[in-house]
Design a protein around this motif. Sequence first.
Motif, short mmCIF file in Angstrom:
data_model
loop_
_atom_site.label_atom_id
_atom_site.label_comp_id
_atom_site.label_asym_id
_atom_site.label_seq_id
_atom_site.Cartn_x
_atom_site.Cartn_y
_atom_site.Cartn_z
N VAL A 145 0.81 -1.24 -0.07
CA VAL A 145 -0.13 0.15 0.06
C VAL A 145 0.88 1.14 0.13
N ALA A 146 1.87 1.24 1.03
CA ALA A 146 2.75 2.38 0.81
C ALA A 146 3.51 2.72 -0.19
N ASP A 147 4.01 1.61 -1.05
CA ASP A 147 4.66 1.55 -2.38
C ASP A 147 3.63 2.08 -3.39
N GLY A 148 2.59 1.80 -3.50
CA GLY A 148 1.42 2.17 -4.23
C GLY A 148 1.18 3.42 -4.18
N ILE A 149 1.03 3.90 -3.13
CA ILE A 149 0.69 5.35 -2.93
C ILE A 149 2.07 6.43 -3.41
N ILE A 150 3.15 5.87 -3.02
CA ILE A 150 4.34 6.58 -3.60
C ILE A 150 4.45 6.57 -5.04
N ARG A 196 -1.23 21.02 -21.42
CA ARG A 196 -2.17 20.99 -20.35
C ARG A 196 -3.16 19.82 -20.71
N ARG A 197 -2.99 18.83 -21.31
CA ARG A 197 -3.63 17.71 -21.62
C ARG A 197 -3.63 16.80 -20.30
N ILE A 198 -4.53 15.93 -20.44
CA ILE A 198 -4.75 15.20 -19.26
C ILE A 198 -4.24 13.88 -19.30
N TRP A 199 -3.88 13.24 -20.49
CA TRP A 199 -3.36 11.90 -20.94
C TRP A 199 -2.11 11.72 -20.07
N PRO A 200 -1.05 12.88 -20.21
CA PRO A 200 0.08 12.44 -19.37
C PRO A 200 0.08 12.19 -18.04
N VAL A 201 -1.19 12.66 -17.40
CA VAL A 201 -1.28 12.61 -16.01
C VAL A 201 -1.80 11.26 -15.77
N THR A 202 -2.77 10.84 -16.64
CA THR A 202 -3.17 9.66 -16.56
C THR A 202 -2.20 8.32 -16.83
N LEU A 203 -1.60 8.64 -17.81
CA LEU A 203 -0.55 7.48 -18.09
C LEU A 203 0.47 7.59 -17.07
N GLY A 204 1.08 8.68 -16.41
CA GLY A 204 1.98 8.50 -15.31
C GLY A 204 1.48 7.68 -14.25
N THR A 205 0.14 7.89 -13.83
CA THR A 205 -0.67 7.30 -12.68
C THR A 205 -0.43 5.82 -12.96
N GLY A 206 -1.02 5.44 -14.25
CA GLY A 206 -1.23 4.00 -14.38
C GLY A 206 0.22 3.17 -14.47
N ILE A 207 1.14 3.70 -14.90
CA ILE A 207 2.62 3.25 -14.83
C ILE A 207 2.88 3.16 -13.54
N GLY A 208 2.80 3.97 -12.60
CA GLY A 208 2.93 3.89 -11.22
C GLY A 208 2.53 3.02 -10.49
N VAL A 209 1.03 2.80 -10.63
CA VAL A 209 0.28 1.90 -10.24
C VAL A 209 0.66 0.51 -10.52
N GLY A 210 0.91 0.39 -12.12
CA GLY A 210 1.39 -0.95 -12.53
C GLY A 210 2.68 -1.36 -12.11
N ALA A 215 2.22 5.85 -7.25
CA ALA A 215 1.02 6.56 -8.03
C ALA A 215 1.09 8.19 -7.71
N GLY A 216 1.68 8.68 -6.67
CA GLY A 216 1.91 9.85 -6.53
C GLY A 216 2.98 10.52 -7.40
N SER A 217 3.93 9.63 -7.55
CA SER A 217 5.00 10.13 -8.28
C SER A 217 4.81 10.06 -9.76
N GLY A 218 3.71 9.33 -10.14
CA GLY A 218 3.39 9.32 -11.76
C GLY A 218 2.37 10.42 -12.01
N ILE A 219 1.50 10.88 -10.77
CA ILE A 219 0.74 12.15 -11.02
C ILE A 219 1.66 13.35 -11.17
N VAL A 220 2.73 13.51 -10.25
CA VAL A 220 3.58 14.66 -10.36
C VAL A 220 4.32 14.69 -11.58
N VAL A 221 4.96 13.59 -12.17
CA VAL A 221 5.68 13.70 -13.33
C VAL A 221 4.72 13.85 -14.41
N GLY A 222 3.36 13.11 -14.51
CA GLY A 222 2.62 13.21 -15.68
C GLY A 222 1.94 14.82 -15.69
#
Length: 81
Positions: free
Chosen positions: A20-25, A44-58, A27-34
């Motif tokens: 859970v801790a690893d997932g939060i870190i 200011r497109r939304i897809w980089p944020v979605t892609l970064g979050t998905g990669i982080g969660v994966g 996913a948060g990193s993916g959101i920030v980078v995206g």
Amino acid sequence: MSKAPVRSEEQIPQAIDKCVADGIIKAGSGIVVGAALSLILFKRRIWPVTLGTGIGVGMALANCQSNLNSTEVVKRSLSNK
């Protein structure tokens, strides 16, 4: 000094807490980078944020699966079957 051995009842919950801790870190990193890439490069497109979050969660899910499979309790229960 060595740590006291972890009881088998505590191994799985500790592994899940780490997941859970690893997932939060991640996913948060993916959101920030995206978001940074979205602001800087992609107008200011939304897809980089979605892609970064998905990669982080994966990545977090893959690490979690690896950690849970390496837990001694799981190894013993699989070897008994």
